[in-house]
Scaffold this active site. Sequence first.
Site, PDB file in Angstrom:
ATOM      1  N   HIS B 220       0.765  -0.990   0.086  1.00  0.00           N
ATOM      2  CA  HIS B 220       0.245  -0.143  -0.043  1.00  0.00           C
ATOM      3  C   HIS B 220       0.837   1.106   0.035  1.00  0.00           C
ATOM      4  O   HIS B 220       0.521   2.227  -0.718  1.00  0.00           O
ATOM      5  CB  HIS B 220      -1.331   0.130   1.167  1.00  0.00           C
ATOM      6  CG  HIS B 220      -1.978   1.153   0.951  1.00  0.00           C
ATOM      7  ND1 HIS B 220      -2.948   1.078  -0.300  1.00  0.00           N
ATOM      8  CD2 HIS B 220      -2.179   2.552   1.571  1.00  0.00           C
ATOM      9  CE1 HIS B 220      -3.549   2.174  -0.212  1.00  0.00           C
ATOM     10  NE2 HIS B 220      -2.989   2.926   0.552  1.00  0.00           N
ATOM     11  N   TYR B 224       1.484   5.238  -2.509  1.00  0.00           N
ATOM     12  CA  TYR B 224       1.720   6.390  -2.042  1.00  0.00           C
ATOM     13  C   TYR B 224       3.117   6.904  -2.551  1.00  0.00           C
ATOM     14  O   TYR B 224       3.321   8.372  -2.625  1.00  0.00           O
ATOM     15  CB  TYR B 224       1.574   6.653  -0.601  1.00  0.00           C
ATOM     16  CG  TYR B 224       0.081   6.788  -0.080  1.00  0.00           C
ATOM     17  CD1 TYR B 224      -0.510   7.884  -0.445  1.00  0.00           C
ATOM     18  CD2 TYR B 224      -0.475   5.618   0.183  1.00  0.00           C
ATOM     19  CE1 TYR B 224      -1.983   7.942  -0.254  1.00  0.00           C
ATOM     20  CE2 TYR B 224      -1.814   5.793   0.404  1.00  0.00           C
ATOM     21  CZ  TYR B 224      -2.673   6.943   0.377  1.00  0.00           C
ATOM     22  OH  TYR B 224      -3.913   6.911   0.432  1.00  0.00           O
ATOM     23  N   HIS B 371      -9.799   0.412 -10.929  1.00  0.00           N
ATOM     24  CA  HIS B 371      -9.422   1.546  -9.968  1.00  0.00           C
ATOM     25  C   HIS B 371      -7.975   2.030 -10.017  1.00  0.00           C
ATOM     26  O   HIS B 371      -7.725   3.249 -10.367  1.00  0.00           O
ATOM     27  CB  HIS B 371      -9.711   1.067  -8.618  1.00  0.00           C
ATOM     28  CG  HIS B 371      -9.088   1.663  -7.324  1.00  0.00           C
ATOM     29  ND1 HIS B 371      -9.509   3.019  -7.034  1.00  0.00           N
ATOM     30  CD2 HIS B 371      -8.111   1.443  -6.611  1.00  0.00           C
ATOM     31  CE1 HIS B 371      -8.756   3.368  -6.099  1.00  0.00           C
ATOM     32  NE2 HIS B 371      -7.748   2.712  -5.949  1.00  0.00           N
ATOM     33  N   PHE B 372      -7.363   1.091 -10.347  1.00  0.00           N
ATOM     34  CA  PHE B 372      -5.698   1.672 -10.310  1.00  0.00           C
ATOM     35  C   PHE B 372      -5.440   2.085 -11.892  1.00  0.00           C
ATOM     36  O   PHE B 372      -4.279   2.800 -11.842  1.00  0.00           O
ATOM     37  CB  PHE B 372      -4.738   0.582  -9.774  1.00  0.00           C
ATOM     38  CG  PHE B 372      -4.637  -0.568 -10.076  1.00  0.00           C
ATOM     39  CD1 PHE B 372      -5.051  -1.796  -9.525  1.00  0.00           C
ATOM     40  CD2 PHE B 372      -4.200  -0.890 -11.591  1.00  0.00           C
ATOM     41  CE1 PHE B 372      -4.737  -3.028 -10.048  1.00  0.00           C
ATOM     42  CE2 PHE B 372      -4.013  -2.131 -11.871  1.00  0.00           C
ATOM     43  CZ  PHE B 372      -4.201  -3.092 -11.297  1.00  0.00           C
ATOM     44  N   HIS B 373      -6.219   1.726 -12.769  1.00  0.00           N
ATOM     45  CA  HIS B 373      -5.725   2.389 -13.777  1.00  0.00           C
ATOM     46  C   HIS B 373      -6.163   4.049 -13.844  1.00  0.00           C
ATOM     47  O   HIS B 373      -5.829   4.823 -14.652  1.00  0.00           O
ATOM     48  CB  HIS B 373      -6.239   1.803 -15.151  1.00  0.00           C
ATOM     49  CG  HIS B 373      -5.380   0.406 -15.575  1.00  0.00           C
ATOM     50  ND1 HIS B 373      -5.641  -0.583 -15.014  1.00  0.00           N
ATOM     51  CD2 HIS B 373      -4.499   0.409 -16.503  1.00  0.00           C
ATOM     52  CE1 HIS B 373      -4.602  -1.470 -15.494  1.00  0.00           C
ATOM     53  NE2 HIS B 373      -3.791  -0.848 -16.282  1.00  0.00           N
ATOM     54  N   ARG B 436     -10.551 -10.319 -11.752  1.00  0.00           N
ATOM     55  CA  ARG B 436      -9.321  -9.648 -12.225  1.00  0.00           C
ATOM     56  C   ARG B 436      -8.454 -10.710 -12.559  1.00  0.00           C
ATOM     57  O   ARG B 436      -8.629 -11.987 -12.545  1.00  0.00           O
ATOM     58  CB  ARG B 436      -8.783  -8.619 -11.138  1.00  0.00           C
ATOM     59  CG  ARG B 436      -8.265  -9.547 -10.105  1.00  0.00           C
ATOM     60  CD  ARG B 436      -7.422  -8.377  -9.091  1.00  0.00           C
ATOM     61  NE  ARG B 436      -6.367  -7.614  -9.612  1.00  0.00           N
ATOM     62  CZ  ARG B 436      -5.435  -6.957  -8.691  1.00  0.00           C
ATOM     63  NH1 ARG B 436      -6.121  -6.874  -7.148  1.00  0.00           N
ATOM     64  NH2 ARG B 436      -4.367  -6.571  -8.918  1.00  0.00           N
ATOM     65  N   ARG B 437      -7.034 -10.434 -13.208  1.00  0.00           N
ATOM     66  CA  ARG B 437      -5.871 -11.129 -13.611  1.00  0.00           C
ATOM     67  C   ARG B 437      -6.300 -12.633 -14.305  1.00  0.00           C
ATOM     68  O   ARG B 437      -6.089 -13.688 -13.563  1.00  0.00           O
ATOM     69  CB  ARG B 437      -5.087 -11.494 -12.177  1.00  0.00           C
ATOM     70  CG  ARG B 437      -4.640 -10.334 -11.439  1.00  0.00           C
ATOM     71  CD  ARG B 437      -4.165 -10.670 -10.068  1.00  0.00           C
ATOM     72  NE  ARG B 437      -3.017  -9.846  -9.843  1.00  0.00           N
ATOM     73  CZ  ARG B 437      -2.120 -10.099  -9.133  1.00  0.00           C
ATOM     74  NH1 ARG B 437      -2.036 -10.814  -7.936  1.00  0.00           N
ATOM     75  NH2 ARG B 437      -0.956  -9.426  -9.012  1.00  0.00           N
TER      76      ARG B 437
HETATM   77  C1  HEM Z   1      -1.666   0.850 -22.834  1.00  0.00           C
HETATM   78  C2  HEM Z   1      -2.068   1.263 -21.860  1.00  0.00           C
HETATM   79  C3  HEM Z   1      -2.654  -0.052 -20.790  1.00  0.00           C
HETATM   80  C4  HEM Z   1      -3.631  -0.970 -20.993  1.00  0.00           C
HETATM   81  C5  HEM Z   1      -4.211  -1.200 -22.246  1.00  0.00           C
HETATM   82  C6  HEM Z   1      -3.355  -1.811 -19.848  1.00  0.00           C
HETATM   83  C7  HEM Z   1      -4.170  -3.006 -19.410  1.00  0.00           C
HETATM   84  C8  HEM Z   1      -4.271  -3.595 -18.543  1.00  0.00           C
HETATM   85  C9  HEM Z   1      -5.193  -4.667 -18.203  1.00  0.00           C
HETATM   86  C10 HEM Z   1      -6.109  -5.258 -19.412  1.00  0.00           C
HETATM   87  C11 HEM Z   1      -4.909  -5.287 -16.874  1.00  0.00           C
HETATM   88  C12 HEM Z   1      -5.716  -6.577 -16.314  1.00  0.00           C
HETATM   89  C13 HEM Z   1      -5.044  -7.584 -16.527  1.00  0.00           C
HETATM   90  C14 HEM Z   1      -5.816  -8.688 -15.949  1.00  0.00           C
HETATM   91  O1  HEM Z   1      -6.342  -8.360 -14.752  1.00  0.00           O
HETATM   92  O2  HEM Z   1      -5.982 -10.101 -16.576  1.00  0.00           O
HETATM   93  C15 HEM Z   1      -3.793  -4.539 -16.432  1.00  0.00           C
HETATM   94  C16 HEM Z   1      -3.296  -4.925 -15.383  1.00  0.00           C
HETATM   95  C17 HEM Z   1      -2.266  -3.909 -14.679  1.00  0.00           C
HETATM   96  N1  HEM Z   1      -1.892  -2.775 -15.236  1.00  0.00           N
HETATM   97 FE1  HEM Z   1      -2.293  -1.920 -16.873  1.00  0.00          FE
HETATM   98  N2  HEM Z   1      -2.746  -1.250 -18.854  1.00  0.00           N
HETATM   99  C18 HEM Z   1      -2.067  -0.127 -19.370  1.00  0.00           C
HETATM  100  C19 HEM Z   1      -1.258   1.037 -18.853  1.00  0.00           C
HETATM  101  C20 HEM Z   1      -0.869   0.791 -17.602  1.00  0.00           C
HETATM  102  C21 HEM Z   1      -0.134   1.582 -16.701  1.00  0.00           C
HETATM  103  C22 HEM Z   1       0.608   2.901 -17.450  1.00  0.00           C
HETATM  104  C23 HEM Z   1       0.283   1.095 -15.564  1.00  0.00           C
HETATM  105  C24 HEM Z   1       1.189   1.754 -14.420  1.00  0.00           C
HETATM  106  C25 HEM Z   1       1.896   2.911 -14.451  1.00  0.00           C
HETATM  107  C26 HEM Z   1      -0.475  -0.072 -15.557  1.00  0.00           C
HETATM  108  C27 HEM Z   1      -0.462  -0.930 -14.398  1.00  0.00           C
HETATM  109  C28 HEM Z   1      -1.050  -2.219 -14.044  1.00  0.00           C
HETATM  110  C29 HEM Z   1      -0.893  -3.089 -13.093  1.00  0.00           C
HETATM  111  C30 HEM Z   1      -0.082  -2.762 -11.923  1.00  0.00           C
HETATM  112  C31 HEM Z   1      -1.746  -4.095 -13.431  1.00  0.00           C
HETATM  113  C32 HEM Z   1      -1.825  -5.219 -12.547  1.00  0.00           C
HETATM  114  C33 HEM Z   1      -1.197  -6.558 -12.961  1.00  0.00           C
HETATM  115  C34 HEM Z   1      -1.535  -7.628 -11.907  1.00  0.00           C
HETATM  116  O3  HEM Z   1      -2.764  -7.749 -11.627  1.00  0.00           O
HETATM  117  O4  HEM Z   1      -0.865  -8.595 -11.546  1.00  0.00           O
HETATM  118  N3  HEM Z   1      -1.009  -0.313 -16.703  1.00  0.00           N
HETATM  119  N4  HEM Z   1      -3.652  -3.535 -17.178  1.00  0.00           N
END
Ligand code: HEM
Lengths: 166, 550
Positions: B220, B224, B371-373, B436-437
């Site tokens: 967490h 921050y 939320h975190f996006h 998710r995931r």
């Molecule tokens: C092109 C832009 C982006 C797209 C299309 C995108 C798409 C996604 C999707 C679809 C997931 C979920 C996948 C799942 O739950 O199966 C995901 C997870 C995540 N994204 Fe992105 N994202 C983008 C940009 C970003 C950026 C800029 C960050 C951080 C600075 C980010 C951080 C994360 C993180 C930390 C997860 C979680 C991974 C996990 O649950 O292990 N994403 N993203």
Amino acid sequence: MHLHKYEKVWIVFGLASLVLFLLIIGFAAFWKGTHPQSHIETIDPQNVEANESFQPDNLGLTEVADGKYVVNMVASAFNYDFGTEEDGTATKTIRVPKGSTVLFQVTSKDVVHGFQVAGTNVNMMVEPGHISRFESVMKNDGEFTVVCNEYCGIGHHLMFGTVEVY
Amino acid sequence: MELFNFSKKESRLYMAFMHVTFISLLVGGLMGLLQTLVRSGKYTLPFNIDYYTILTTHGVILGLVLTTFFIVGFQFSLMGKTVGISDKQLMWGWISFWVMLVGTVLSAWMILTGEASVLYTFYTPLRAHPIFYIGLTLVIVGSWIAAFTNFRQLYVWKKAHKGEKSPLLAFMVVINMIMWFVATLGVAYSVIVLILPWSLGYVATVNVLLTRTLFWYFGHPLVYFWLLPAYMAWYAIIPKIIGGKLFSDPLARLAFILLLMFSIPVGFHHQLTEPGIDPTWKFIQVVLTFMVVIPSLMTAFSLFATFEITGRRKGYKSLFGWFKKLPWKDVRFLAPFVGMVAFIPGGAGGIINASHQVNSLVHNTIWITGHFHLTVATTVILTFFGIAYWLIPHLTGRRLTPSLNKLGIIQTFIWAIGMTIMSTSMHIQGLIGGPRRSAFSEYAGGDQVSTWISYQMWQAVGGIILFVGILLMFYIFIQLAFFAPRGYEEYPIAEEEVDAEKSPKILENWYIWIGITIALILFAYTIPMIDIIKHSPPGSIPFDWPIGRS
Ligand code: HEM
Ligand SMILES: [Cu+2]
Ligand SMILES: [Cu+2]
């Protein structure tokens, strides 16, 4: 330190809504008893049968009283074991009548899993070494998909079951 | 306020961090695009690549690598600007860079060869290759070297400026790095003492709940750590860009101190549905979680106060007329502003997530990803882009030309549109239970699942738009780094009002604030930790095959 008048108003407003909000969730938790699941009860993940609830014969649905049910499950990568049907095939669907109270009890034999009856508030982490429990009243009828919502490996999205409320 | 000018070799260090940042953006963004395509159900990955390999890459590269490199680099530049950097400190800066980079490469190598499809949370008892954990440890150790260099920089300045208050931005950097150091101790302990020996086979079992709890003790504050540099820009840089002054130095310091105190003792709010933790302690950490409402509201207040005061000084009188006077056509302002707007629904969603019981509706659903996006991938990232538009030309001795500025404005809109589509459909799908995931799956094939899939189509639409935004941003970065016309771009740091009040000395009394922080952590964690250890079940042996390792 001097604070601007509006700033004081803003902080007091913020603090007051914070207190109100916390009182509401505190009231719901401690007086209404709606804590999230937590039982702090342990089990040996390599020998879950040692616990009566998770012996093969006791898996799946059992009616314990009128309108009251218990569902025992063992999660493992990538399957929920709901026990077997009379003909020996694995149970995939749990059927309960609308309005019944169901206690879900789950544990894991290997890695961390999730257990969510999608569309209800039954949602818990299932961790090796712990027993997860949640009781819920099935108010709506329909078919609800049980999904594993904690990543448990490359078959994570293939791990599911069904709860049917009729 | 005296500001230091960067020497060539100094700029080179800060730029090194920026290069890694933008390469990460490109690689990680491509993974994000592929994820949304796979989840649409219309696309299969080539060469037998597994969805979770891609997802691990995305989470590690964007969540841990991009953010840490940008933050450490940006904070070094803030320290260099406000308190200066010596040759020796510069050398330590390079050491931190290389240690982090080597760690990143080691982890990436394991992830890409399929030896570490454990996602960036690497929950036991899934076991990745030991080199993956060693790599992550190096990234953290590298960031610690940066942290201690920053502490030293402020200390040296203080000795030379007896009795003066420290520059605001240097103060903020030090707060962020103290928080980071205290928080990463938990995950470092978990990785080095519990996970690594177990993954190497020296220890037979691991305590799963303990490693999860130590992860979230860090997980967490991690968010921050991402947010505070954005706050630094909002408090102390945006006012200068819009032609105003710092709203209140002591208020900003107080907000940062409160964020330091209330960002660490709250990890249980990620573990609300976990079986092994006492519900009363969960509740206590939920209460502590909500305390960050106070500094957040303070921040909102001071931002809008700055906007209004500045607009009115420029001559606009009516209730909201000042709003028009803001420099909407300046991307250095517009991008962070759109980020601030995204923080309103983002923060509201956070309140829902942290609520003791309501959490069970959304826990581990794709709502969380939505939320975190909004918070990280929009609020924080757009603010980082806003910083990059002036920081990079400042470092490379170039200019943000009007045409690049215009491209930046287009980029900001593309991001806002793509993210609105993607994150809204994630929020809705999560509320109706979509996990998710998870790669594409029809599960039991019922009605419920078919509604999820239609939202996944929309996520792919958003993902494609976002990826266009990433390509555009990468192009802008390359232009600013190598091709834009030579010139001078200002490093905008806001000044205090001439008649500003003095900050109380107590705000700089590190003993008090670090002391309270530690006391709060001990209060929130000691008893539950003893509980977790005393009540621990038989440990867990490692599992390799579920992640596809043979
Ligand atoms: C092109 C832009 C982006 C797209 C299309 C995108 C798409 C996604 C999707 C679809 C997931 C979920 C996948 C799942 O739950 O199966 C995901 C997870 C995540 N994204 Fe992105 N994202 C983008 C940009 C970003 C950026 C800029 C960050 C951080 C600075 C980010 C951080 C994360 C993180 C930390 C997860 C979680 C991974 C996990 O649950 O292990 N994403 N993203
Ligand atoms: Cu599972
Ligand atoms: Cu799973």
